[in-house]
Design a protein around this motif. Structure first.
Motif, short mmCIF file in Angstrom:
data_model
loop_
_atom_site.label_atom_id
_atom_site.label_comp_id
_atom_site.label_asym_id
_atom_site.label_seq_id
_atom_site.Cartn_x
_atom_site.Cartn_y
_atom_site.Cartn_z
N LEU A 4 -7.72 35.59 29.54
CA LEU A 4 -6.61 35.41 28.61
C LEU A 4 -6.86 34.09 27.89
O LEU A 4 -6.92 33.04 28.54
N VAL A 5 -7.01 34.15 26.59
CA VAL A 5 -7.35 32.96 25.82
C VAL A 5 -6.26 32.73 24.77
O VAL A 5 -6.12 33.50 23.82
N GLU A 6 -5.50 31.66 24.99
CA GLU A 6 -4.41 31.31 24.09
C GLU A 6 -4.90 30.37 22.99
O GLU A 6 -5.80 29.55 23.24
N SER A 7 -4.30 30.48 21.82
CA SER A 7 -4.63 29.60 20.71
C SER A 7 -3.45 29.51 19.76
O SER A 7 -2.49 30.28 19.87
N GLY A 8 -3.54 28.57 18.83
CA GLY A 8 -2.53 28.46 17.79
C GLY A 8 -1.55 27.32 17.96
O GLY A 8 -0.71 27.09 17.09
N GLY A 9 -1.64 26.59 19.06
CA GLY A 9 -0.74 25.48 19.26
C GLY A 9 -1.06 24.30 18.36
O GLY A 9 -2.06 24.32 17.61
N GLY A 10 -0.21 23.29 18.41
CA GLY A 10 -0.44 22.11 17.60
C GLY A 10 0.79 21.25 17.53
O GLY A 10 1.76 21.45 18.25
N LEU A 11 0.73 20.29 16.61
CA LEU A 11 1.85 19.37 16.37
C LEU A 11 2.61 19.85 15.14
O LEU A 11 2.00 20.08 14.08
N VAL A 12 3.92 19.99 15.28
CA VAL A 12 4.74 20.44 14.17
C VAL A 12 6.05 19.67 14.17
O VAL A 12 6.52 19.23 15.23
N GLN A 13 6.62 19.49 13.00
CA GLN A 13 7.90 18.78 12.89
C GLN A 13 9.05 19.69 13.30
O GLN A 13 8.94 20.93 13.21
N PRO A 14 10.14 19.11 13.76
CA PRO A 14 11.33 19.94 14.05
C PRO A 14 11.71 20.80 12.85
O PRO A 14 11.67 20.33 11.71
N GLY A 15 12.05 22.05 13.14
CA GLY A 15 12.36 23.01 12.09
C GLY A 15 11.17 23.78 11.59
O GLY A 15 11.33 24.75 10.83
N GLY A 16 9.98 23.39 12.00
CA GLY A 16 8.76 24.06 11.56
C GLY A 16 8.46 25.32 12.35
O GLY A 16 9.23 25.74 13.22
N THR A 107 -2.04 26.75 25.55
CA THR A 107 -2.16 26.05 24.26
C THR A 107 -0.96 25.12 24.12
O THR A 107 0.18 25.51 24.38
N GLN A 108 -1.24 23.88 23.74
CA GLN A 108 -0.20 22.86 23.67
C GLN A 108 0.59 22.96 22.38
O GLN A 108 0.02 23.02 21.29
N VAL A 109 1.91 22.98 22.51
CA VAL A 109 2.81 22.91 21.37
C VAL A 109 3.62 21.63 21.48
O VAL A 109 4.25 21.37 22.51
N THR A 110 3.58 20.83 20.44
CA THR A 110 4.33 19.58 20.40
C THR A 110 5.19 19.59 19.15
O THR A 110 4.68 19.73 18.04
N VAL A 111 6.49 19.44 19.36
CA VAL A 111 7.44 19.41 18.24
C VAL A 111 8.00 18.00 18.16
O VAL A 111 8.76 17.57 19.05
N SER A 112 7.62 17.30 17.12
CA SER A 112 8.02 15.90 17.01
C SER A 112 7.94 15.46 15.56
O SER A 112 7.09 15.92 14.80
N SER A 113 8.82 14.52 15.20
CA SER A 113 8.78 13.95 13.86
C SER A 113 7.95 12.67 13.88
O SER A 113 7.79 12.03 12.83
#
Length: 113
Positions: A4-16, A107-113
């Motif tokens: 199982l290979v996850e992808s697509g995570g990243g850094l995004v601003q709130p509301g994104g 995959t890491q998801v970070t939601v931050s401004s």
């Protein structure tokens, strides 16, 4: 073997928005319920969404109306469309196949401004 290979995570601003993907192999994908889980630092892994072999879906209350899980049985893929992201959505996201004791790298998801 199972992968199982996850992808697509990243850094995004709130509301994104982000779209996660999971590529599955090594088992009969179309017959199994598939799920997305997440784990934030210091917290237990929690179920976010699931999709059954017939396409029925269910969501954690915290993501209802914002996240959409889907699957493509021809491609052995599942997806998680995440909209209106909040800082509390920050976590490592994992996909999981029903009855199979295997976890990918996530995959890491970070939601931050």
């Amino acid at each position: 073997q199972v992968q199982l290979v996850e992808s697509g995570g990243g850094l995004v601003q709130p509301g994104g928005s982000l779209r996660l993907s999971c590529a599955a192999s090594g088992f009969i994908f179309s017959m199994l319920r598939m799920s997305w889980y997440r784990q934030a630092p210091g917290q237990e892994r929690e179920l976010v969404a699931l999709v059954t072999s017939t396409g029925s879906t269910n969501y954690a209350d915290s993501v209802k109306g914002r996240f959409t899980i889907s699957r493509d049985n021809a491609a052995n893929m599942i997806y998680l469309q995440m909209n209106s992201l909040k800082p509390e959505d920050s976590a490592v996201y994992y996909c999981k196949a029903q009855t199979i004791d295997y976890w990918g790298q996530g995959t890491q998801v970070t939601v931050s401004s």
